[in-house]
Design an enzyme around this catalytic site. Structure first.
Site, PDB file in Angstrom:
ATOM      1  N   GLY A   1       0.840  -1.202   0.000  1.00 20.49           N
ATOM      2  CA  GLY A   1       0.000   0.000   0.000  1.00 20.49           C
ATOM      3  C   GLY A   1       0.874   1.251   0.000  1.00 20.49           C
ATOM      4  O   GLY A   1       2.109   1.155   0.007  1.00 20.49           O
ATOM      5  N   GLN A   2       0.238   2.408   0.000  1.00 18.54           N
ATOM      6  CA  GLN A   2       0.994   3.678  -0.029  1.00 18.54           C
ATOM      7  C   GLN A   2       1.972   3.765   1.141  1.00 18.54           C
ATOM      8  O   GLN A   2       3.162   4.025   0.957  1.00 18.54           O
ATOM      9  CB  GLN A   2       0.044   4.868   0.092  1.00 18.54           C
ATOM     10  CG  GLN A   2      -0.931   5.057  -1.020  1.00 18.54           C
ATOM     11  CD  GLN A   2      -1.541   6.455  -0.936  1.00 18.54           C
ATOM     12  OE1 GLN A   2      -0.938   7.430  -1.358  1.00 18.54           O
ATOM     13  NE2 GLN A   2      -2.740   6.553  -0.391  1.00 18.54           N
TER      14      GLN A   2
ATOM     15  N   TYR B   1     -16.607   2.715   6.648  1.00 22.78           N
ATOM     16  CA  TYR B   1     -15.133   2.738   6.742  1.00 22.78           C
ATOM     17  C   TYR B   1     -14.707   3.262   8.123  1.00 22.78           C
ATOM     18  O   TYR B   1     -13.920   2.609   8.822  1.00 22.78           O
ATOM     19  CB  TYR B   1     -14.558   3.607   5.619  1.00 22.78           C
ATOM     20  CG  TYR B   1     -13.087   3.901   5.760  1.00 22.78           C
ATOM     21  CD1 TYR B   1     -12.127   2.908   5.584  1.00 22.78           C
ATOM     22  CD2 TYR B   1     -12.641   5.193   6.078  1.00 22.78           C
ATOM     23  CE1 TYR B   1     -10.766   3.195   5.718  1.00 22.78           C
ATOM     24  CE2 TYR B   1     -11.290   5.475   6.199  1.00 22.78           C
ATOM     25  CZ  TYR B   1     -10.360   4.482   6.023  1.00 22.78           C
ATOM     26  OH  TYR B   1      -9.021   4.760   6.161  1.00 22.78           O
TER      27      TYR B   1
ATOM     28  N   LYS C   1     -12.889   1.169  11.115  1.00 23.43           N
ATOM     29  CA  LYS C   1     -11.565   1.568  11.595  1.00 23.43           C
ATOM     30  C   LYS C   1     -11.604   1.840  13.105  1.00 23.43           C
ATOM     31  O   LYS C   1     -10.681   1.475  13.830  1.00 23.43           O
ATOM     32  CB  LYS C   1     -11.079   2.823  10.865  1.00 23.43           C
ATOM     33  CG  LYS C   1     -10.722   2.628   9.404  1.00 23.43           C
ATOM     34  CD  LYS C   1      -9.467   1.793   9.177  1.00 23.43           C
ATOM     35  CE  LYS C   1      -8.192   2.478   9.612  1.00 23.43           C
ATOM     36  NZ  LYS C   1      -6.985   1.655   9.318  1.00 23.43           N
TER      37      LYS C   1
ATOM     38  N   ASP D   1      -2.939 -12.324   4.627  1.00 28.93           N
ATOM     39  CA  ASP D   1      -4.266 -11.713   4.721  1.00 28.93           C
ATOM     40  C   ASP D   1      -4.556 -11.560   6.208  1.00 28.93           C
ATOM     41  O   ASP D   1      -4.754 -12.565   6.906  1.00 28.93           O
ATOM     42  CB  ASP D   1      -5.283 -12.650   4.034  1.00 28.93           C
ATOM     43  CG  ASP D   1      -6.714 -12.180   4.218  1.00 28.93           C
ATOM     44  OD1 ASP D   1      -6.941 -11.188   4.947  1.00 28.93           O
ATOM     45  OD2 ASP D   1      -7.614 -12.828   3.642  1.00 28.93           O
TER      46      ASP D   1
ATOM     47  N   TYR E   1      -8.637  -2.000   4.711  1.00 27.54           N
ATOM     48  CA  TYR E   1      -9.643  -1.863   3.645  1.00 27.54           C
ATOM     49  C   TYR E   1      -9.889  -0.362   3.534  1.00 27.54           C
ATOM     50  O   TYR E   1     -10.456   0.239   4.444  1.00 27.54           O
ATOM     51  CB  TYR E   1     -10.913  -2.616   4.045  1.00 27.54           C
ATOM     52  CG  TYR E   1     -11.979  -2.632   2.975  1.00 27.54           C
ATOM     53  CD1 TYR E   1     -12.266  -3.800   2.277  1.00 27.54           C
ATOM     54  CD2 TYR E   1     -12.710  -1.488   2.681  1.00 27.54           C
ATOM     55  CE1 TYR E   1     -13.254  -3.822   1.295  1.00 27.54           C
ATOM     56  CE2 TYR E   1     -13.695  -1.497   1.698  1.00 27.54           C
ATOM     57  CZ  TYR E   1     -13.958  -2.672   1.015  1.00 27.54           C
ATOM     58  OH  TYR E   1     -14.939  -2.683   0.043  1.00 27.54           O
ATOM     59  N   THR E   2      -9.425   0.260   2.440  1.00 26.95           N
ATOM     60  CA  THR E   2      -9.448   1.722   2.359  1.00 26.95           C
ATOM     61  C   THR E   2     -10.439   2.281   1.329  1.00 26.95           C
ATOM     62  O   THR E   2     -10.460   3.491   1.094  1.00 26.95           O
ATOM     63  CB  THR E   2      -8.036   2.262   2.032  1.00 26.95           C
ATOM     64  OG1 THR E   2      -7.580   1.639   0.824  1.00 26.95           O
ATOM     65  CG2 THR E   2      -7.051   2.000   3.147  1.00 26.95           C
TER      66      THR E   2
ATOM     67  N   THR F   1      -7.448   6.740  11.184  1.00 28.18           N
ATOM     68  CA  THR F   1      -7.932   7.776  10.263  1.00 28.18           C
ATOM     69  C   THR F   1      -8.755   8.887  10.922  1.00 28.18           C
ATOM     70  O   THR F   1      -9.389   8.656  11.960  1.00 28.18           O
ATOM     71  CB  THR F   1      -8.808   7.085   9.183  1.00 28.18           C
ATOM     72  OG1 THR F   1      -9.483   8.056   8.421  1.00 28.18           O
ATOM     73  CG2 THR F   1      -9.857   6.167   9.791  1.00 28.18           C
ATOM     74  N   ASP F   2      -8.785  10.021  10.262  1.00 25.94           N
ATOM     75  CA  ASP F   2      -9.663  11.140  10.641  1.00 25.94           C
ATOM     76  C   ASP F   2     -11.144  10.760  10.537  1.00 25.94           C
ATOM     77  O   ASP F   2     -11.993  11.409  11.130  1.00 25.94           O
ATOM     78  CB  ASP F   2      -9.381  12.342   9.726  1.00 25.94           C
ATOM     79  CG  ASP F   2      -9.480  11.982   8.250  1.00 25.94           C
ATOM     80  OD1 ASP F   2      -8.768  11.060   7.824  1.00 25.94           O
ATOM     81  OD2 ASP F   2     -10.291  12.597   7.516  1.00 25.94           O
TER      82      ASP F   2
HETATM   83  N1  LIG Z   1      -5.392   6.806   2.077  1.00 28.58           N
HETATM   84  C1  LIG Z   1      -5.778   7.770   2.896  1.00 28.58           C
HETATM   85  O1  LIG Z   1      -6.094   8.890   2.477  1.00 28.58           O
HETATM   86  C2  LIG Z   1      -5.813   7.517   4.379  1.00 28.58           C
HETATM   87  C3  LIG Z   1      -6.263   8.551   5.229  1.00 28.58           C
HETATM   88  C4  LIG Z   1      -6.269   8.315   6.607  1.00 28.58           C
HETATM   89  C5  LIG Z   1      -5.834   7.115   7.103  1.00 28.58           C
HETATM   90  N2  LIG Z   1      -5.420   6.118   6.265  1.00 28.58           N
HETATM   91  C6  LIG Z   1      -4.983   4.858   6.846  1.00 28.58           C
HETATM   92  O2  LIG Z   1      -3.608   4.704   6.549  1.00 28.58           O
HETATM   93  C7  LIG Z   1      -3.301   3.315   6.421  1.00 28.58           C
HETATM   94  C8  LIG Z   1      -2.547   3.072   5.142  1.00 28.58           C
HETATM   95  O3  LIG Z   1      -3.361   3.513   4.074  1.00 28.58           O
HETATM   96  P1  LIG Z   1      -2.846   3.545   2.577  1.00 28.58           P
HETATM   97  O4  LIG Z   1      -3.256   4.860   2.025  1.00 28.58           O
HETATM   98  O5  LIG Z   1      -1.432   3.102   2.529  1.00 28.58           O
HETATM   99  O6  LIG Z   1      -3.815   2.435   1.966  1.00 28.58           O
HETATM  100  P2  LIG Z   1      -3.653   1.558   0.661  1.00 28.58           P
HETATM  101  O7  LIG Z   1      -2.705   2.204  -0.281  1.00 28.58           O
HETATM  102  O8  LIG Z   1      -5.036   1.225   0.224  1.00 28.58           O
HETATM  103  O9  LIG Z   1      -2.951   0.259   1.233  1.00 28.58           O
HETATM  104  C9  LIG Z   1      -3.603  -0.654   2.038  1.00 28.58           C
HETATM  105  C10 LIG Z   1      -2.966  -1.989   1.777  1.00 28.58           C
HETATM  106  O10 LIG Z   1      -3.626  -2.949   2.608  1.00 28.58           O
HETATM  107  C11 LIG Z   1      -3.741  -4.124   1.859  1.00 28.58           C
HETATM  108  N3  LIG Z   1      -4.817  -4.978   2.367  1.00 28.58           N
HETATM  109  C12 LIG Z   1      -6.151  -4.876   2.167  1.00 28.58           C
HETATM  110  N4  LIG Z   1      -6.779  -5.891   2.774  1.00 28.58           N
HETATM  111  C13 LIG Z   1      -5.820  -6.643   3.367  1.00 28.58           C
HETATM  112  C14 LIG Z   1      -5.839  -7.818   4.134  1.00 28.58           C
HETATM  113  N5  LIG Z   1      -6.981  -8.462   4.428  1.00 28.58           N
HETATM  114  N6  LIG Z   1      -4.661  -8.330   4.580  1.00 28.58           N
HETATM  115  C15 LIG Z   1      -3.499  -7.715   4.285  1.00 28.58           C
HETATM  116  N7  LIG Z   1      -3.405  -6.597   3.549  1.00 28.58           N
HETATM  117  C16 LIG Z   1      -4.567  -6.066   3.112  1.00 28.58           C
HETATM  118  C17 LIG Z   1      -4.028  -3.682   0.430  1.00 28.58           C
HETATM  119  O11 LIG Z   1      -3.664  -4.708  -0.448  1.00 28.58           O
HETATM  120  P3  LIG Z   1      -4.572  -5.005  -1.755  1.00 28.58           P
HETATM  121  O12 LIG Z   1      -4.472  -3.766  -2.564  1.00 28.58           O
HETATM  122  O13 LIG Z   1      -3.889  -6.186  -2.352  1.00 28.58           O
HETATM  123  O14 LIG Z   1      -5.949  -5.272  -1.252  1.00 28.58           O
HETATM  124  C18 LIG Z   1      -3.123  -2.458   0.317  1.00 28.58           C
HETATM  125  O15 LIG Z   1      -1.859  -2.804  -0.211  1.00 28.58           O
HETATM  126  C19 LIG Z   1      -4.631   2.580   6.538  1.00 28.58           C
HETATM  127  O16 LIG Z   1      -4.775   2.110   7.845  1.00 28.58           O
HETATM  128  C20 LIG Z   1      -5.662   3.643   6.258  1.00 28.58           C
HETATM  129  O17 LIG Z   1      -6.878   3.347   6.895  1.00 28.58           O
HETATM  130  C21 LIG Z   1      -5.385   6.304   4.910  1.00 28.58           C
END
Ligand SMILES: NC(=O)c1ccc[n+]([C@@H]2O[C@H](COP(=O)([O-])OP(=O)(O)OC[C@H]3O[C@@H](n4cnc5c(N)ncnc54)[C@H](OP(=O)(O)O)[C@@H]3O)[C@@H](O)[C@H]2O)c1
Length: 296
Positions: A10-11, A124, A128, A35, A60-61, A100-101
């Site tokens: 992920g990011q 979501y 969370k 998983d 799950y984002t 998350t916010d």
């Molecule tokens: N993105 C935002 O703007 C944002 C804002 C606030 C907080 N956050 C939090 O920051 C954290 C990182 O977010 P991110 O932006 O890096 O999200 P992301 O790019 O969507 O990455 C999440 C990763 O989790 C993996 N994943 C999903 N289901 C899974 C499972 N059952 N087991 C293992 N891996 C799994 C996904 O893999 P697949 O793609 O293969 O499913 C993906 O690589 C998260 O906790 C998110 O809630 C994000």
């Protein structure tokens, strides 16, 4: 120190793996190898890696999809975190987790502190928040880092959407009444590693909930404006699309967005000297990285 990173593709997971400081050996697992919603897989990986610290970047984002994919959102964001928490507690190791916010209602007009009352409005955010609660209940050494509006060169995010749309369209409408802090995935990774280093040196941390996001707070419209200004100066785009500021009501989405996502990050600054990133500066490095990738 052996560290297990989940959600490694992920990011944030990707940046965690790019920025491992000296003194750490990291095993990163993507969703296909671990998983987190599968309790047996979690136990098997913990048993084979024997981590001394776990950083959970898996989640799950898909905010809108979660409204209809409720079971899966809870399986990952709540049960998955619970399985990691129980496994970490069994090994007596800490679990760092990202939240998350969206756990807040978004009705405020002052930055949210970590101990302020939560009130998510969609699946979501609810899933969370449930994950945070499972972690607090099941793992004594937990660190929850809530963040917002994540962007980076790797993965899907607002910056990449704006670049794609900006290249195709002459005009773009962007929401100008939601406020938050854009946060680079790299700065989140650096913050987590700084906390991990502190734990490694001191053998302890003040466990609990922290906020970390970019500064200064802005709207999606302001963010888009800066993305186009910088993209043009870096030669990533040839012309600037005309931006129109719209309201949330004019851009309906299946999941309600918080109008106010601004996080008060002072607890992290006071406790660990870790300050919000300057998002505009981080945006420049992300755009430069995207330019290099495009040219490669
Ligand atoms: N993105 C935002 O703007 C944002 C804002 C606030 C907080 N956050 C939090 O920051 C954290 C990182 O977010 P991110 O932006 O890096 O999200 P992301 O790019 O969507 O990455 C999440 C990763 O989790 C993996 N994943 C999903 N289901 C899974 C499972 N059952 N087991 C293992 N891996 C799994 C996904 O893999 P697949 O793609 O293969 O499913 C993906 O690589 C998260 O906790 C998110 O809630 C994000």
């Amino acid at each position: 120190m052996r560290v297990l990173v989940t959600g490694a593709q992920g990011q944030v997971g990707h940046e965690l793996l790019r920025r491992v400081p000296a003194g750490f050996s990291v095993s990163g697992f993507g969703s296909q190898d671990l998983d987190i919603s599968n309790a047996d897989q979690v136990l098997a990986v913990f048993t084979s890696i024997k981590p001394e610290l776990v950083i959970n970047a898996a989640a799950y984002t898909a905010v809108d999809k979660a409204e209809t994919d409720v079971e899966r959102a809870y399986a990952v964001n709540s049960d998955g975190v619970g399985f990691l928490a129980a496994a970490a507690e069994r090994l007596s190791i800490p679990l760092f987790h990202i939240s998350t916010d969206y756990v807040f209602s978004g009705d405020s007009d002052k930055p949210y502190t970590p101990d302020e009352g939560t009130q998510p409005s969609g699946i979501y955010g609810l899933s969370k928040l449930s994950g945070e609660q499972r972690l607090i209940e099941e793992c004594s050494r937990h660190l929850i880092l809530r963040t917002s509006w994540v962007f980076g060169a790797h993965g899907n995010n607002f910056v990449k959407t704006m670049l794609r749309l900006g290249a195709d369209r002459e005009t773009l409408s962007v929401v100008a009444d939601q406020h938050g802090g854009p946060t680079s995935a790299g700065s989140i990774a650096d913050t987590l590693w700084a906390l991990a280093s502190s734990f490694q040196q001191e053998g302890r941390l003040d466990w609990g909930v922290y906020h970390y996001s970019g500064a200064p707070a802005c709207t999606w419209y302001d963010f888009a404006n800066e993305i186009f200004t910088q993209s043009i100066s870096l030669g990533l785009l040839e012309r600037r699309p005309q931006l129109t500021a719209i309201t949330t009501a004019e851009y309906p989405t299946p999941a309600k967005r918080p109008m106010w996502s601004v996080l008060d990050c002072r607890k992290l600054a006071d406790g660990y000297g870790l300050y919000p990133c300057d998002w505009a500066q981080d945006l420049r490095s992300v755009l430069q990285q995207l330019g290099d990738l495009k040219g490669a």
